[in-house]
Enzyme design. Structure first.
Site, short mmCIF file in Angstrom:
data_model
loop_
_atom_site.label_atom_id
_atom_site.label_comp_id
_atom_site.label_asym_id
_atom_site.label_seq_id
_atom_site.Cartn_x
_atom_site.Cartn_y
_atom_site.Cartn_z
N GLY A 173 0.83 -1.20 0.00
CA GLY A 173 0.00 0.00 0.00
C GLY A 173 0.86 1.25 0.00
CD GLN A 186 3.22 5.96 2.49
OE1 GLN A 186 2.27 5.42 1.94
NE2 GLN A 186 4.18 5.27 3.06
CB CYS A 245 4.87 2.50 7.29
SG CYS A 245 4.41 3.99 6.38
CG LEU A 246 6.68 1.23 1.34
CD1 LEU A 246 6.05 1.45 -0.03
CD2 LEU A 246 7.93 0.39 1.22
CG HIS A 288 -0.97 1.61 7.22
ND1 HIS A 288 -0.03 1.23 8.16
CD2 HIS A 288 -0.28 2.34 6.30
CE1 HIS A 288 1.15 1.73 7.83
NE2 HIS A 288 1.03 2.40 6.70
CD GLU A 289 -1.24 2.58 2.61
OE1 GLU A 289 -0.81 3.73 2.47
OE2 GLU A 289 -0.51 1.61 2.93
CG HIS A 325 0.12 7.16 5.12
ND1 HIS A 325 1.25 7.61 5.76
CD2 HIS A 325 0.30 5.82 4.96
CE1 HIS A 325 2.07 6.58 5.97
NE2 HIS A 325 1.53 5.48 5.50
#
Ligand code: QAP
Ligand code: CO
Length: 185
Positions: A46, A51, A92-93, A134-135, A138
């Site tokens: 994701g 991000q 997370c990236l 989660h996304e 962001h």
């Protein structure tokens, strides 16, 4: 096709609240395509536009086993369909190499638009439900580390700050070595 640089915690730009997308045009479709490519390259399941420093409400998700089912969610929203929570070890990236348990709703209703402006309205469970929550966090400037204790979050912040300092030193060293090798005028 392009890989986009990913912001890393504690970059303050990850705290911006993203705005709604008012027109789904080729620029948005190009962004979605580049984000999917960036997600697969990582590899990740994701990625939110926040991000990659684009503060508009768009996320891409692929929780399929084969990584061949990318979903584009525009102006997404969700609501819980149960008060049951599930713990999942999240990463997370934007928080590379750190993972920890977070409690999320186990069943949710998702509403969004896809890249063609079509309405998505479906129930989600399991990893897909975790990933949506989660996304979408962001897009509101929230990160999974915000659910951890201050102690854990501080420890992660300090380690990543050191990594970022080391990355800069490394880049400087490489640039200087390159300049020395260049033929003198
Ligand atoms: C969010 O995260 C997520 O630390 C997506 O070194 C994660 O794709 C939702 C990644 C877990 C639900 C469950 C993380 C790649 C990828 C790293 C990701 C890393 C390399 C994270
Ligand atoms: Co993330």
């Amino acid at each position: 096709m392009a890989l986009l640089p990913i912001l890393e915690f504690p970059d303050p730009r990850l705290r911006k609240v993203a705005v709604d997308i008012t027109e789904i045009n080729d620029d948005i479709r190009k962004l979605a395509k580049d984000m999917i490519e960036t997600m697969y390259d990582a590899p990740g399941i994701g990625l939110a536009a926040s991000q990659v420093n684009v503060h508009q409400r768009l996320v891409v998700i692929d929780v399929s086993d084969d990584g061949d089912d990318p979903r584009v969610l525009i102006n997404p929203s969700w609501e819980p369909l149960t008060d049951e929570m599930q713990n999942y070890q999240e990463g997370c990236l934007s928080v590379p190499e750190f993972y920890d348990d977070v409690a999320r709703y186990s069943k949710i209703k998702l509403n969004a638009l896809n890249e063609n402006g079509e309405t998505i309205s479906e129930e989600a469970e399991g990893l897909f439900a975790v990933c949506i929550q989660h996304e979408l966090d962001h897009l509101n400037g929230k990160l999974f580390v915000d659910y951890l204790s201050n102690l854990k979050r501080d420890r992660i912040r300090k380690k990543l700050e050191k990594k970022h300092r080391d990355d800069i030193k490394e880049a400087l060293y490489t640039a200087q070595a390159k300049a020395k090798m260049a033929p003198q005028p």
